[in-house]
Motif scaffolding. Sequence first.
Motif, PDB file in Angstrom:
ATOM      1  N   VAL A 171       0.913  -1.097   0.044  1.00  0.00           N
ATOM      2  CA  VAL A 171      -0.056  -0.011   0.026  1.00  0.00           C
ATOM      3  C   VAL A 171       0.812   1.356   0.128  1.00  0.00           C
ATOM      4  CG1 VAL A 171      -1.972  -0.942   1.313  1.00  0.00           C
ATOM      5  CG2 VAL A 171      -0.127  -0.088   2.527  1.00  0.00           C
ATOM      6  N   VAL A 172       0.339   2.288  -0.060  1.00  0.00           N
ATOM      7  CA  VAL A 172       1.052   3.603  -0.137  1.00  0.00           C
ATOM      8  C   VAL A 172       0.247   4.409   0.798  1.00  0.00           C
ATOM      9  CG1 VAL A 172       1.581   5.715  -1.735  1.00  0.00           C
ATOM     10  CG2 VAL A 172       1.847   3.557  -2.417  1.00  0.00           C
ATOM     11  N   THR A 173       0.987   5.345   1.601  1.00  0.00           N
ATOM     12  CA  THR A 173       0.387   6.245   2.495  1.00  0.00           C
ATOM     13  C   THR A 173       0.805   7.777   1.911  1.00  0.00           C
ATOM     14  OG1 THR A 173       0.681   5.202   4.424  1.00  0.00           O
ATOM     15  CG2 THR A 173       0.523   7.655   4.603  1.00  0.00           C
ATOM     16  N   ASN A 174      -0.359   8.416   1.527  1.00  0.00           N
ATOM     17  CA  ASN A 174      -0.326   9.781   1.092  1.00  0.00           C
ATOM     18  C   ASN A 174       0.016  10.835   2.088  1.00  0.00           C
ATOM     19  OD1 ASN A 174      -0.684  12.275  -0.162  1.00  0.00           O
ATOM     20  ND2 ASN A 174      -2.251  11.695  -1.513  1.00  0.00           N
ATOM     21  N   VAL A 175       1.053  11.257   2.040  1.00  0.00           N
ATOM     22  CA  VAL A 175       1.587  12.058   3.242  1.00  0.00           C
ATOM     23  C   VAL A 175       0.707  13.453   3.767  1.00  0.00           C
ATOM     24  CG1 VAL A 175       3.465  13.404   4.275  1.00  0.00           C
ATOM     25  CG2 VAL A 175       3.832  11.234   3.066  1.00  0.00           C
ATOM     26  N   VAL A 176       0.236  14.207   2.538  1.00  0.00           N
ATOM     27  CA  VAL A 176      -0.486  15.364   2.592  1.00  0.00           C
ATOM     28  C   VAL A 176      -1.764  15.166   3.481  1.00  0.00           C
ATOM     29  CG1 VAL A 176      -1.662  15.307   0.630  1.00  0.00           C
ATOM     30  CG2 VAL A 176      -1.144  17.722   1.399  1.00  0.00           C
ATOM     31  N   CYS A 177      -2.453  14.077   3.312  1.00  0.00           N
ATOM     32  CA  CYS A 177      -3.446  13.799   4.092  1.00  0.00           C
ATOM     33  C   CYS A 177      -3.568  12.885   5.293  1.00  0.00           C
ATOM     34  CB  CYS A 177      -4.976  13.783   2.922  1.00  0.00           C
ATOM     35  SG  CYS A 177      -4.474  12.583   1.688  1.00  0.00           S
ATOM     36  N   ASP A 178      -2.516  11.980   4.963  1.00  0.00           N
ATOM     37  CA  ASP A 178      -2.447  10.777   5.910  1.00  0.00           C
ATOM     38  C   ASP A 178      -3.434   9.773   5.527  1.00  0.00           C
ATOM     39  OD1 ASP A 178      -1.272   9.246   7.936  1.00  0.00           O
ATOM     40  OD2 ASP A 178      -2.578   9.914   9.388  1.00  0.00           O
ATOM     41  N   ASN A 179      -3.712   9.757   4.378  1.00  0.00           N
ATOM     42  CA  ASN A 179      -4.445   8.804   3.452  1.00  0.00           C
ATOM     43  C   ASN A 179      -3.531   7.497   2.943  1.00  0.00           C
ATOM     44  OD1 ASN A 179      -6.388  10.662   3.894  1.00  0.00           O
ATOM     45  ND2 ASN A 179      -6.785  10.834   1.563  1.00  0.00           N
ATOM     46  N   THR A 180      -4.385   6.318   3.319  1.00  0.00           N
ATOM     47  CA  THR A 180      -3.909   5.016   2.708  1.00  0.00           C
ATOM     48  C   THR A 180      -4.453   4.992   1.360  1.00  0.00           C
ATOM     49  OG1 THR A 180      -3.601   4.126   4.753  1.00  0.00           O
ATOM     50  CG2 THR A 180      -3.412   2.613   2.688  1.00  0.00           C
ATOM     51  N   MET A 181      -3.612   4.583   0.415  1.00  0.00           N
ATOM     52  CA  MET A 181      -4.173   4.384  -0.958  1.00  0.00           C
ATOM     53  C   MET A 181      -3.661   3.001  -1.661  1.00  0.00           C
ATOM     54  SD  MET A 181      -3.768   8.534  -2.559  1.00  0.00           S
ATOM     55  CE  MET A 181      -5.290   8.287  -3.427  1.00  0.00           C
ATOM     56  N   ALA A 182      -4.332   2.767  -2.722  1.00  0.00           N
ATOM     57  CA  ALA A 182      -3.749   1.425  -3.511  1.00  0.00           C
ATOM     58  C   ALA A 182      -2.689   1.714  -4.215  1.00  0.00           C
ATOM     59  CB  ALA A 182      -4.894   1.068  -4.479  1.00  0.00           C
ATOM     60  N   ALA A 183      -1.723   0.650  -4.173  1.00  0.00           N
ATOM     61  CA  ALA A 183      -0.520   1.046  -4.605  1.00  0.00           C
ATOM     62  C   ALA A 183      -0.394   0.612  -6.198  1.00  0.00           C
ATOM     63  CB  ALA A 183       0.816   0.362  -4.215  1.00  0.00           C
ATOM     64  N   GLY A 184      -1.378  -0.030  -6.771  1.00  0.00           N
ATOM     65  CA  GLY A 184      -1.481  -0.524  -8.150  1.00  0.00           C
ATOM     66  C   GLY A 184      -2.895  -0.278  -8.430  1.00  0.00           C
ATOM     67  N   LEU A 185      -3.370   0.574  -9.187  1.00  0.00           N
ATOM     68  CA  LEU A 185      -4.907   0.597  -9.583  1.00  0.00           C
ATOM     69  C   LEU A 185      -5.284  -0.101 -10.609  1.00  0.00           C
ATOM     70  CD1 LEU A 185      -5.494   4.677  -8.975  1.00  0.00           C
ATOM     71  CD2 LEU A 185      -6.477   2.820  -7.605  1.00  0.00           C
ATOM     72  N   ALA A 186      -4.477  -0.190 -11.441  1.00  0.00           N
ATOM     73  CA  ALA A 186      -4.492  -0.897 -12.841  1.00  0.00           C
ATOM     74  C   ALA A 186      -4.533  -2.495 -12.662  1.00  0.00           C
ATOM     75  CB  ALA A 186      -3.922  -0.566 -13.997  1.00  0.00           C
ATOM     76  N   VAL A 314      -6.219  -3.050   5.857  1.00  0.00           N
ATOM     77  CA  VAL A 314      -5.815  -4.449   5.987  1.00  0.00           C
ATOM     78  C   VAL A 314      -6.673  -5.415   5.151  1.00  0.00           C
ATOM     79  CG1 VAL A 314      -4.595  -3.812   8.217  1.00  0.00           C
ATOM     80  CG2 VAL A 314      -6.709  -4.909   8.061  1.00  0.00           C
ATOM     81  N   THR A 315      -7.726  -4.802   4.943  1.00  0.00           N
ATOM     82  CA  THR A 315      -8.856  -6.069   4.239  1.00  0.00           C
ATOM     83  C   THR A 315      -8.856  -5.650   2.808  1.00  0.00           C
ATOM     84  OG1 THR A 315     -10.836  -4.541   4.884  1.00  0.00           O
ATOM     85  CG2 THR A 315     -10.195  -6.142   6.372  1.00  0.00           C
ATOM     86  N   GLY A 316      -8.644  -4.443   2.418  1.00  0.00           N
ATOM     87  CA  GLY A 316      -8.533  -4.330   0.828  1.00  0.00           C
ATOM     88  C   GLY A 316      -9.589  -3.426   0.682  1.00  0.00           C
ATOM     89  N   GLY A 317     -10.129  -2.803   1.421  1.00  0.00           N
ATOM     90  CA  GLY A 317     -11.478  -1.797   1.050  1.00  0.00           C
ATOM     91  C   GLY A 317     -10.725  -0.629   0.436  1.00  0.00           C
ATOM     92  N   VAL A 318      -9.473  -0.261   0.729  1.00  0.00           N
ATOM     93  CA  VAL A 318      -8.971   0.856   0.387  1.00  0.00           C
ATOM     94  C   VAL A 318      -8.649   0.736  -1.311  1.00  0.00           C
ATOM     95  CG1 VAL A 318      -6.935   2.393   0.157  1.00  0.00           C
ATOM     96  CG2 VAL A 318      -7.733   1.942   2.450  1.00  0.00           C
ATOM     97  N   ASP A 319      -8.032  -0.409  -1.369  1.00  0.00           N
ATOM     98  CA  ASP A 319      -7.859  -0.717  -2.812  1.00  0.00           C
ATOM     99  C   ASP A 319      -9.331  -0.713  -3.717  1.00  0.00           C
ATOM    100  OD1 ASP A 319      -4.814  -2.394  -2.515  1.00  0.00           O
ATOM    101  OD2 ASP A 319      -6.340  -2.349  -0.841  1.00  0.00           O
ATOM    102  N   ASP A 320     -10.063  -1.177  -3.402  1.00  0.00           N
ATOM    103  CA  ASP A 320     -11.690  -1.581  -3.975  1.00  0.00           C
ATOM    104  C   ASP A 320     -11.972   0.106  -4.203  1.00  0.00           C
ATOM    105  OD1 ASP A 320     -11.361  -4.299  -3.791  1.00  0.00           O
ATOM    106  OD2 ASP A 320     -12.630  -4.406  -2.134  1.00  0.00           O
ATOM    107  N   LEU A 321     -11.815   0.848  -3.188  1.00  0.00           N
ATOM    108  CA  LEU A 321     -12.318   2.129  -3.293  1.00  0.00           C
ATOM    109  C   LEU A 321     -11.766   2.990  -4.442  1.00  0.00           C
ATOM    110  CD1 LEU A 321     -14.033   4.701  -2.304  1.00  0.00           C
ATOM    111  CD2 LEU A 321     -11.863   5.210  -0.964  1.00  0.00           C
ATOM    112  N   ASP A 322     -10.253   3.020  -4.377  1.00  0.00           N
ATOM    113  CA  ASP A 322      -9.418   3.709  -5.400  1.00  0.00           C
ATOM    114  C   ASP A 322      -9.647   3.159  -6.888  1.00  0.00           C
ATOM    115  OD1 ASP A 322      -8.447   5.189  -3.472  1.00  0.00           O
ATOM    116  OD2 ASP A 322      -6.699   4.219  -3.252  1.00  0.00           O
ATOM    117  N   ARG A 323      -9.776   1.761  -7.014  1.00  0.00           N
ATOM    118  CA  ARG A 323     -10.124   1.133  -8.421  1.00  0.00           C
ATOM    119  C   ARG A 323     -11.348   1.477  -8.928  1.00  0.00           C
ATOM    120  NH1 ARG A 323      -7.138  -3.641  -6.251  1.00  0.00           N
ATOM    121  NH2 ARG A 323      -5.088  -3.474  -6.950  1.00  0.00           N
TER     122      ARG A 323
END
Length: 342
Positions: A171-186, A314-323
């Motif tokens: 995963v990736v943490t976006n520092v400006v907003c302390d968000n967790t983001m999907a590392a590979g959207l595609a 940890v469950t993958g919800g972040v990845d699903d959201l960004d995709r």
Amino acid sequence: MSKETLEWLNANTLIGYTAARGTAWHYRASMQDEEANHYPGPVPVDDVRRRLFSWEALSRPIYVEDPVTGGLSTVPERQAIVRSDTGHVMGIFSDAYEPHPYVEWLVNTISRLLDDDLSIGSAGLLKGGAVAWVSVEVPENITTPEGVEFRPHLIGATSFDGSLATTFKRVVTNVVCDNTMAAGLAEHGQQLKIKHSKHSKLRLNEARDALNIVYQVADDFAEQVKRLCETSVSDRQWAAFLDEFAPMPDERGRSRSLAENKRQVFNRMWRHDDRVSPWAGSGWGVVQAVNTYVHHEQTVRGACRAERNALRTVTGGVDDLDRETTRLLEKVLGRPVLSPSA
């Protein structure tokens, strides 16, 4: 957020590299014990063992009251997994369930694989200790030419309540907003999962391959950011995206009011929020707006925001959201964004 939840977060999470990313939003100096839960540099492995994982997950039989005799009868082929220090029941399973001890699966394996460039960046317990994670990170933040500052890392997580197989994922943490983001959207499959079953085991070479993914995250994510920043989103297309993400009901009422309020929040972020507005007019701005909204603005029910966000990570919800955000954006634009042909 309740005082009890704040106390839990300040006592049961360890946050490292605060010199690079700042303190966690839940930090309260008055709720710290003799040892602060924030570290300017990496979190020491021994501190994770001692401060978070010093207890064991024990298997115990389950009993029910016999309605005839009033005595207790054992429930066959069932077990309860309880904390050795508090007796808290974390989950009830068949006897085929095999708990994965936190120290063995999340600490010992990772500590054997750490090298000079990787250290523990955070660790914590959720849901009364039934879910745990350890994050492996590089020491320095990375900033793309587009001004996106991030931290690539790999999370190891598991549970004693049946909600999560033992998982290693990038995963990736976006520092400006302390968000967790999907590392590979595609792409999918950027994780390793081991079920809680008899004879389950983590082979060291598999874990090593998973940890090696950390080094690939920076380049992959930076390329993803570049493509999204180069994707132009006009005011008309932004409005069309909101029609997809927050459709407006025809009839007036509560649903329409909620949709109107959501759109107002999105438009405010798009134009005025430093976490989003620098990239307004681009695909990255769209992804950033949705991710930031869900992390920090959306109403949370049935859990505190911090626990909800951590569980989604940890469950993958972040990845699903960004995709899903990217899919809706491509639908609005009428073309792919992240594919090689984009």
